[in-house]
Write a protein that holds these residues in place. Structure first.
Motif, mmCIF file in Angstrom:
data_model
loop_
_atom_site.group_PDB
_atom_site.id
_atom_site.type_symbol
_atom_site.label_atom_id
_atom_site.label_comp_id
_atom_site.label_asym_id
_atom_site.label_seq_id
_atom_site.Cartn_x
_atom_site.Cartn_y
_atom_site.Cartn_z
ATOM 1 N N PHE A 30 1.232 -1.537 -0.144
ATOM 2 C CA PHE A 30 0.204 0.162 0.275
ATOM 3 C C PHE A 30 0.767 1.446 0.003
ATOM 4 O O PHE A 30 0.361 2.553 -0.794
ATOM 5 C CB PHE A 30 -1.056 -0.037 0.931
ATOM 6 C CG PHE A 30 -1.675 1.359 1.683
ATOM 7 C CD1 PHE A 30 -1.016 2.101 2.904
ATOM 8 C CD2 PHE A 30 -2.345 2.222 1.236
ATOM 9 C CE1 PHE A 30 -1.723 3.574 2.606
ATOM 10 C CE2 PHE A 30 -2.742 3.436 0.735
ATOM 11 C CZ PHE A 30 -2.533 3.890 2.057
ATOM 12 N N VAL A 31 1.655 1.266 1.584
ATOM 13 C CA VAL A 31 2.662 2.199 0.867
ATOM 14 C C VAL A 31 3.485 2.625 -0.164
ATOM 15 O O VAL A 31 4.231 3.622 -1.271
ATOM 16 C CB VAL A 31 3.901 2.140 2.077
ATOM 17 C CG1 VAL A 31 4.554 3.635 1.809
ATOM 18 C CG2 VAL A 31 2.951 2.282 3.584
ATOM 19 N N VAL A 32 4.079 1.324 -0.840
ATOM 20 C CA VAL A 32 4.620 1.636 -2.197
ATOM 21 C C VAL A 32 4.031 2.250 -3.655
ATOM 22 O O VAL A 32 3.741 2.708 -4.097
ATOM 23 C CB VAL A 32 5.519 0.382 -2.716
ATOM 24 C CG1 VAL A 32 6.149 0.582 -3.568
ATOM 25 C CG2 VAL A 32 6.744 -0.336 -1.739
ATOM 26 N N LEU A 37 2.034 6.403 -7.251
ATOM 27 C CA LEU A 37 -0.095 6.857 -7.680
ATOM 28 C C LEU A 37 0.784 7.927 -7.535
ATOM 29 O O LEU A 37 0.770 8.782 -8.910
ATOM 30 C CB LEU A 37 -0.874 6.269 -6.873
ATOM 31 C CG LEU A 37 -1.955 7.182 -7.062
ATOM 32 C CD1 LEU A 37 -1.943 7.304 -8.962
ATOM 33 C CD2 LEU A 37 -2.994 6.826 -6.069
ATOM 34 N N TRP A 38 0.987 9.041 -6.554
ATOM 35 C CA TRP A 38 1.253 10.109 -5.998
ATOM 36 C C TRP A 38 2.422 10.901 -6.677
ATOM 37 O O TRP A 38 2.648 12.228 -8.148
ATOM 38 C CB TRP A 38 1.103 10.912 -4.536
ATOM 39 C CG TRP A 38 -0.034 11.226 -3.643
ATOM 40 C CD1 TRP A 38 -0.355 9.670 -3.634
ATOM 41 C CD2 TRP A 38 -0.911 12.101 -4.540
ATOM 42 N NE1 TRP A 38 -1.149 10.387 -3.201
ATOM 43 C CE2 TRP A 38 -1.746 11.328 -3.560
ATOM 44 C CE3 TRP A 38 -1.083 13.365 -4.843
ATOM 45 C CZ2 TRP A 38 -3.017 12.119 -3.493
ATOM 46 C CZ3 TRP A 38 -2.148 13.816 -4.797
ATOM 47 C CH2 TRP A 38 -2.940 13.483 -3.731
ATOM 48 N N THR A 39 3.293 10.398 -6.756
ATOM 49 C CA THR A 39 4.976 10.339 -8.145
ATOM 50 C C THR A 39 4.161 10.371 -9.622
ATOM 51 O O THR A 39 4.590 11.828 -10.002
ATOM 52 C CB THR A 39 5.735 9.674 -7.755
ATOM 53 O OG1 THR A 39 6.507 9.084 -6.568
ATOM 54 C CG2 THR A 39 6.776 9.950 -8.413
ATOM 55 N N LEU A 298 -7.996 14.501 -8.042
ATOM 56 C CA LEU A 298 -9.179 13.978 -7.243
ATOM 57 C C LEU A 298 -8.929 11.796 -7.991
ATOM 58 O O LEU A 298 -9.212 11.506 -7.151
ATOM 59 C CB LEU A 298 -10.453 14.456 -8.266
ATOM 60 C CG LEU A 298 -10.820 16.283 -7.780
ATOM 61 C CD1 LEU A 298 -11.793 16.240 -8.343
ATOM 62 C CD2 LEU A 298 -11.516 15.538 -6.317
ATOM 63 N N PHE A 299 -8.072 11.942 -8.889
ATOM 64 C CA PHE A 299 -8.267 10.739 -9.194
ATOM 65 C C PHE A 299 -6.942 10.131 -8.371
ATOM 66 O O PHE A 299 -7.596 8.915 -7.581
ATOM 67 C CB PHE A 299 -7.697 10.698 -10.804
ATOM 68 C CG PHE A 299 -6.908 9.525 -11.234
ATOM 69 C CD1 PHE A 299 -5.215 8.983 -10.662
ATOM 70 C CD2 PHE A 299 -8.191 8.343 -10.948
ATOM 71 C CE1 PHE A 299 -4.741 7.232 -11.473
ATOM 72 C CE2 PHE A 299 -7.056 7.379 -11.689
ATOM 73 C CZ PHE A 299 -6.026 7.069 -11.652
ATOM 74 N N ALA A 300 -5.887 10.859 -7.928
ATOM 75 C CA ALA A 300 -5.214 10.371 -6.663
ATOM 76 C C ALA A 300 -5.708 9.645 -5.437
ATOM 77 O O ALA A 300 -5.246 8.979 -4.812
ATOM 78 C CB ALA A 300 -3.769 11.133 -7.075
ATOM 79 N N ALA A 301 -6.542 10.990 -4.963
ATOM 80 C CA ALA A 301 -6.966 10.756 -3.925
ATOM 81 C C ALA A 301 -8.091 9.568 -3.401
ATOM 82 O O ALA A 301 -7.794 8.622 -2.518
ATOM 83 C CB ALA A 301 -7.262 12.552 -3.534
ATOM 84 N N GLY A 302 -8.735 9.453 -4.950
ATOM 85 C CA GLY A 302 -9.982 7.925 -5.069
ATOM 86 C C GLY A 302 -8.826 7.473 -5.368
ATOM 87 O O GLY A 302 -9.052 5.981 -4.840
ATOM 88 N N GLY A 303 -8.135 7.053 -6.178
ATOM 89 C CA GLY A 303 -7.180 5.144 -5.520
ATOM 90 C C GLY A 303 -6.498 5.826 -4.812
ATOM 91 O O GLY A 303 -6.675 4.228 -4.088
ATOM 92 N N THR A 304 -6.088 6.552 -3.632
ATOM 93 C CA THR A 304 -4.797 6.099 -2.557
ATOM 94 C C THR A 304 -6.236 5.398 -1.841
ATOM 95 O O THR A 304 -5.768 4.423 -0.904
ATOM 96 C CB THR A 304 -5.145 7.601 -1.565
ATOM 97 O OG1 THR A 304 -3.424 7.775 -2.293
ATOM 98 C CG2 THR A 304 -4.014 7.581 -0.434
ATOM 99 N N ALA A 310 -7.781 -2.131 -0.240
ATOM 100 C CA ALA A 310 -7.633 -3.322 -0.819
ATOM 101 C C ALA A 310 -6.626 -3.660 0.219
ATOM 102 O O ALA A 310 -6.275 -4.695 0.302
ATOM 103 C CB ALA A 310 -7.303 -3.046 -2.547
ATOM 104 N N ALA A 311 -5.770 -3.663 0.721
ATOM 105 C CA ALA A 311 -4.421 -3.221 1.621
ATOM 106 C C ALA A 311 -5.412 -4.532 3.068
ATOM 107 O O ALA A 311 -4.841 -5.564 2.907
ATOM 108 C CB ALA A 311 -3.726 -2.532 2.230
ATOM 109 N N VAL A 312 -6.336 -3.495 3.373
ATOM 110 C CA VAL A 312 -7.104 -4.278 4.020
ATOM 111 C C VAL A 312 -7.747 -5.333 3.766
ATOM 112 O O VAL A 312 -7.677 -6.338 5.004
ATOM 113 C CB VAL A 312 -8.096 -3.478 4.982
ATOM 114 C CG1 VAL A 312 -8.973 -4.039 5.799
ATOM 115 C CG2 VAL A 312 -7.924 -1.524 5.365
#
Length: 895
Positions: A30-32, A37-39, A298-304, A310-312
Motif C-alpha cells: 500500500f505504501v509503495v 501513484l502520487w509521484t 481527485l483521481f490520486a485521492a480516489g486511488g489512495t 485493497a490492503a485491508v
C-alpha cells in the motif's frame, strides 16, 4: 475452560508472529503503490504543463512560417507583375497601355490593388484606376527619389501612406529605364495593407491570438485578431524580433495593447523585407490545464482510498489463507510424502551439522528402488550413507548447493545432467527437493528422452535448412548475450549485415535450385574468410549476418568486410545449370557500443547502413552513421504523408498548354500533378514522384491523376468552353500492372467524355519493358482510341525497333535537346536525326522546353508539329488554364 481459551490465544499469537513477514507485504505494498501513484500524478501535471507550453511554441512558429510563405507568394506575384510590365515597357519603348493590359487579362483587374506607371517627372502615364485623368506628381515620394538616384535598386516596399486617390495603401515599386540606361520613371503597384493577410486562413487562432506583418525595419503594415483587422500594431517594441529573422519567445503582457502574456513567434520572408508575427495567448489553454490538474488530484485521492481498502482486505484474506495452509500442511504432510509417484526415484535426506551448527552434509535416511537404480547401488547400501560418500564428484558443485537452497527456501526444483559412467549412458533427471523440518524429500524423474527430443528441436529451429548456418531465430537469442558479454568485458562488437546484390536475377534466370546452391556456397565462403571466433548466420533470402566479438579495432572489422566482398566476387560454379555466376555484396556495419546498446539496435542500424550502400551503387561496405537513420526516418515520414495525401485530396493538377508550332493555336494540355502539402505548401513532382515510384504508391497516384483530369474536362465542357485533349503521364509501374486501360475507360465513361479528349504520355523505359505485359497494356490503351506519346525522348534507352513495333502516335523531344538546338551544328544534326526518326514512323513531333523566341523560330524551321514550354505558358492552375481555352494563339507578341 479459561485454560483452553488461553491456549487458543497463545496459538493465534504464535501463528501471527511466525507469519508477520508475509502479512506485512500488504501494508508495504500500500505504501509503495501510493507513493508511485502520487509521484506519477505529480510527473503528469509537470509534464502536461511543459508539453502545453511546447505546443504553443510549435503552433506559433508554424503559423508564423505559413503566414510568411503566403505573404512572400503574394508579394512575389506583385513583383512578377511589375517585372513583366517593366519588360514590356522597355521593349515597346514606353507605349504600354495598362487599361488595354487589363482588358487582355495580362494585368489583373482587382479592387485590392492598382497599377500605375509614372514618368521621370513623377506624373502618371497609364494606370488601372486613374484612366486618362492627370493628377499631381509623386516626385516627392521617398521611393520615387530612391529609384531615380540608384539604378541598381530593385523592388521597394513603402510604409503605409495615403495615395493619390486618398486611400491608405502600401506602394511596391520598380525603376523604369530608357534604352541608354537613364531613369524613365517607375511602375507602382498600390495595395491596402490588409491584402498581405487576406489570403491566410486564421481560423485556427483563438479570440486572443493575433497575426501581424511588418517591414523588417519595424514599420507596421497590418494585423488581424479574431478574424477582424487591427488598425495599429498589437505589440510594443521590436528588439528581439529585429535581432533574428526567425524566432519565438514568451512576451510579457506589458508588450501588448491588451496586457495579456503571449507566445510570440516571427518569421522573416526569404526574398522580401517583411516579417510575419503571430501571438498566441495561453490564458484559456492554461485554464483548461488547471481543470485537468484538479481531476488528476481527485483521481490520486480516489486511488489512495482504493489501495487502502485493497490492503485491508488483502491482509485479512492473507492471514486466513496462511492459517488454512498451516493446518492443511499439518494434516496432509504424511499423506503427501507417502503418495509420491511410484515412477519417480525417492530419497529422504537428513541434514548433518558441524560444530558451528552449519549444514555440512546430508545422510540418506531412506530411498525407493527406483532411486537406488538411478545411482546404480543397492538400496540397502545407500541407506545410512552420506551424500558426499555416494556422490564424491557431483556433491560439492551440484548436489550440496541444491540441497542448501531447498533448506533455505523450502523448495528447489531443477534439471540435472548425469554424465555417463562405465556402461551407464548419460541421463537427464528432473530434481525436486522439499524441506520438511530438518529433512529433505527428494524426487528424481528420468527425462532423458524428452530432453534429447527438445534439444533436437532446438537445433533444428536454430539452423537454416539451405546453408546449415545459424538462422534468424538463433541470432535473436545469441546477439543479446553477445552484447551483454561485450559490456561485461569492455570489448568491441561488430555486426555486419551482408546482402547479395541482384540475387533475385539468379533465381529468375537459372532457377531456385541453383540459387540455393549459390547461397550454400556463399555461406561456406563467408565462414572461410571470417575469424575463427566470429559467427555467421543467414537471416533469410540473400541476407547474411556476421557477428565479430572482441574486435581489436575498426581496422579489423574493415579487413573482414573487404575479404567478404573479395571472396564473393570470385565466380561460383553452379552444377545445376552448368554456368558460373559472380555476385557482389553490399555490407552495412554497426559497432557496439558506438552504434547501439542492444542487439536489436545494432542489427537495425547495420541494415540501414546496408541500404545506404544499395542506394549509393552497391558492391561495397559502409559503417552506420546517425544521419543515415535520420534520412531513413524522414523518408518513412514523407512516405506516410504521401499516402495520406493521395487518399485525402491534397493532390492538385496544373495544366501546361501545347500549341501548334506554326500558328500558336492550343492543341492540347499536359496535366502535371502538384502536392498541396499542409506544411510545405505546393510541391513540384520532382519532390515526391520518385518516392512514389520507389514505394509503389505511384499506381494509386496515377489513378487519381486520371480521375482528376477527366473530372476537369467534364467541368470545362459543362461550362461551354472549347476544350482540347488533356494528356496524362503514366509511369512504367502503372503500365506493368496492366490496369491503366481499365482505369481510363472507367473514368471516360463516368464523366461522359470521348476517348479523343485524353492522351497518354509514357517514358521510354515504360515502352521498353520486358515480356509482353507492357506491349499488351499499350495496345489496350490505343484500342480505346487514346493517343500515345513517348515522353522525354532521348533521355532513356532508346530502341528504334520498339518504337517501330509500338507505332506510337507522337514523340515528345526532351527539353535537353531543345535547349542545345542553337549551340552548334552537332546539336542541330542530332535534333534533325530525332525529327527524321519520328517522321519515318509517322509520329507527331512535340518539342518540350521552349523558352525563347529563337528556339521557337528554329523549331518552326525544322517543321516540328507542336511546341510546349515556358515561352508559351507555365503550368497553370485549372481556373487559369480554363481561361486560355478558345484563344486563337498563345504566342507572345514582342516589340
Amino acid at each position: 475452560m479459561r485454560r483452553v481459551q488461553c491456549k487458543t490465544v497463545l496459538r493465534h499469537v504464535r501463528f501471527m508472529l511466525q507469519n508477520a513477514g508475509a502479512l506485512a507485504l500488504w501494508p508495504l505494498a500500500f505504501v509503495v503503490l501510493t507513493a508511485i501513484l502520487w509521484t506519477w500524478v505529480a510527473w503528469v501535471v509537470v509534464h502536461e504543463k511543459a508539453a502545453l507550453r511546447e505546443r504553443l511554441f510549435q503552433s506559433a512558429a508554424a503559423h508564423a512560417r505559413a503566414s510568411s510563405e503566403q505573404i512572400e507568394r503574394s508579394i512575389g506575384q506583385i513583383d512578377y507583375l511589375m517585372l513583366s510590365l517593366k519588360y514590356h515597357w522597355q521593349k515597346s519603348g514606353g507605349t504600354v497601355d495598362l487599361e488595354e493590359q487589363v482588358r487582355a487579362g495580362l494585368v489583373p483587374k482587382s479592387t485590392d490593388l492598382s497599377v500605375t506607371i509614372f514618368d521621370s517627372y513623377g506624373m502618371p502615364v497609364t494606370s488601372t484606376v486613374l484612366g486618362k485623368r492627370r493628377t499631381g506628381s509623386i516626385a516627392h515620394r521617398q521611393y520615387f527619389s530612391a529609384h531615380a538616384a540608384d539604378p541598381q535598386l530593385g523592388l521597394t516596399i513603402s510604409e503605409p501612406m495615403t495615395s493619390i486617390l486618398h486611400r491608405h495603401v502600401i506602394f511596391a515599386s520598380r525603376r523604369l529605364d530608357t534604352p541608354d540606361g537613364a531613369f524613365a520613371g517607375v511602375v507602382v503597384v498600390a495595395f491596402e495593407p490588409r491584402y498581405l493577410l487576406s489570403l491566410y486562413d486564421d481560423t485556427g487562432l483563438g479570440s486572443d491570438d493575433f497575426i501581424a506583418v511588418r517591414r523588417k525595419d519595424g514599420v507596421f503594415f497590418a494585423a488581424r485578431q479574431a478574424g477582424a483587422p487591427l488598425l495599429s500594431t498589437p505589440i510594443f517594441g521590436s528588439d528581439a524580433i529585429s535581432a533574428a529573422p526567425v524566432g519565438s519567445m514568451i512576451a510579457a503582457g506589458d508588450r501588448f495593447a491588451d496586457g495579456k502574456e503571449r507566445v510570440l513567434a516571427w518569421h522573416g520572408a526569404r526574398t522580401y523585407p517583411v516579417v510575419s508575427m503571430v501571438g498566441l495567448s495561453g490564458s484559456g489553454r492554461f485554464a483548461a490545464q488547471g481543470a485537468g490538474e484538479r481531476d488528476m488530484m481527485l483521481f490520486a485521492a480516489g486511488g489512495t482510498l482504493a489501495l487502502l481498502l485493497a490492503a485491508v482486505i488483502g491482509a485479512s484474506r492473507a492471514a486466513r489463507r496462511l492459517r488454512d495452509q498451516h493446518y492443511s500442511r499439518e494434516v496432509h504432510h504424511a499423506y503427501r510424502l507417502a503418495t509420491e509417484n511410484a515412477r519417480e526415484g525417492f530419497y529422504m535426506l537428513r541434514a548433518l551439522s558441524g560444530p558451528d551448527e552449519k549444514i555440512v552434509d546430508f545422510r540418506i535416511e531412506d530411498c525407493n528402488e527406483r532411486g537406488a537404480a538411478y545411482r546404480g547401488i543397492p538400496r540397502l547400501a545407500l541407506i545410512g550413507s552420506t551424500l558426499s560418500a555416494v556422490l564424491p564428484v557431483m556433491f560439492a558443485k551440484d548436489m550440496f548447493p541444491a540441497c542448501r537452497k531447498a533448506m533455505a527456501n523450502g523448495l528447489h526444483e531443477d534439471e540435472m545432467y548425469v554424465p555417463p559412467r562405465d556402461a551407464r549412458p548419460a541421463q537427464w533427471l528432473h530434481r525436486r527437493l522439499i524441506r520438511t523440518g530438518s529433512c529433505l524429500a527428494v524426487t528424481l524423474r528420468d527425462i532423458t528422452d524428452s530432453k534429447n527430443h527438445e534439444q533436437a528441436l532446438m537445433r533444428q529451429a536454430d539452423t537454416d535448412p539451405v546453408t546449415l548456418l545459424p538462422n534468424r531465430h538463433w541470432l535473436t537469442a545469441y546477439l543479446p548475450a553477445a552484447v551483454a558479454k561485450a559490456e561485461r568485458d569492455g570489448t568491441m562488437l561488430a555486426v555486419l549485415f551482408c546482402d547479395l546484390d541482384d540475387f533475385k536475377n539468379i533465381n529468375d534466370t537459372v532457377g531456385h535450385a541453383a540459387g540455393d546452391a549459390l547461397l550454400k556456397a556463399a555461406g561456406l565462403r563467408l565462414g572461410a574468410v571470417v575469424r575463427p571466433q566470429d559467427k555467421v548466420a543467414r537471416l533469410g533470402g540473400d541476407e547474411f549476418t556476421v557477428i565479430m566479438e572482441g574486435a581489436a579495432s575498426q581496422d579489423d572489422v574493415t579487413a573482414v568486410a573487404e575479404r567478404i566482398i573479395a571472396t564473393l566476387l570470385e565466380p561460383f560454379r553452379l552444377d545445376q545449370c552448368g554456368q558460373t555466376h559472380a555476385v557482389r555484396a553490399s555490407i552495412g556495419i554497426s559497432m557496439y557500443p558506438r552504434d547501439g546498446a542492444d542487439g536489436d539496435a545494432l542489427l537495425r542500424h547495420a541494415d540501414i547502413a546496408m541500404h545506404a550502400v544499395k542506394t549509393a551503387g552497391k558492391g561495397t561496405y559502409r559503417y552506420f552513421e546517425p544521419a543515415l537513420y535520420q534520412r531513413r526516418l524522414a523518408k518513412l515520414r514523407r512516405e506516410a504523408e504521401l499516402r495520406h495525401a493521395i487518399g485525402h485530396e491534397q493532390l492538385v493538377l496544373h495544366y501546361q498548354p501545347r500549341v501548334n508550332a506554326a500558328t500558336g493555336e492550343m492543341t492540347s494540355m499536359e496535366a502535371l500533378v502538384r502536392w498541396l502539402h499542409p506544411v510545405h505548401g505546393l510541391l513540384s513532382p520532382g519532390e515526391f514522384i520518385p518516392l512514389a515510384e520507389e514505394n509503389g504508391s505511384i499506381v494509386a497516384l496515377g489513378g487519381q491523376v486520371i480521375e482528376m483530369a477527366c473530372a476537369r474536362l467534364a467541368l470545362w465542357k459543362k461550362q461551354g468552353l472549347a476544350v482540347v485533349p488533356v494528356s496524362v503521364n503514366v509511369s512504367a509501374c502503372q503500365i506493368c500492372t496492366g490496369d491503366v486501360s481499365r482505369l481510363l475507360a472507367a473514368a471516360l465513361q463516368r464523366h461522359g467524355l470521348d476517348a479523343g479528349l485524353i492522351e497518354v504520355e509514357i517514358t521510354e523505359s515504360a515502352t521498353m519493358g520486358e515480356g509482353s505485359t507492357a506491349l499488351a497494356a499499350l495496345a489496350d490503351i490505343q484500342a480505346l482510341g487514346i493517343d500515345l506519346y513517348v515522353d522525354d525522348f532521348g533521355t532513356g534507352y532508346s530502341c528504334l525497333a520498339e518504337l517501330k513495333r509500338l507505332r506510337m502516335d507522337g514523340l515528345k523531344i526532351d527539353r535537353a535537346f531543345t535547349s542545345r538546338l542553337l549551340n552548334g551544328p552537332d546539336d542541330r544534326a542530332l535534333f534533325t536525326a530525332i525529327v527524321s526518326i519520328a517522321r519515318t514512323f509517322g509520329m507527331r513531333i512535340v518539342a518540350e522546353g521552349v523558352e525563347t523566341a529563337e528556339q521557337l523560330q528554329a523549331l518552326q524551321h525544322y517543321a516540328c508539329d507542336e511546341v510546349q514550354g515556358y515561352y508559351i505558358s507555365r503550368p497553370l492552375p485549372a481556373e487559369q488554364a480554363g481561361a486560355l481555352l478558345g484563344r486563337k494563339s498563345l504566342f507572345v507578341e514582342h516589340a
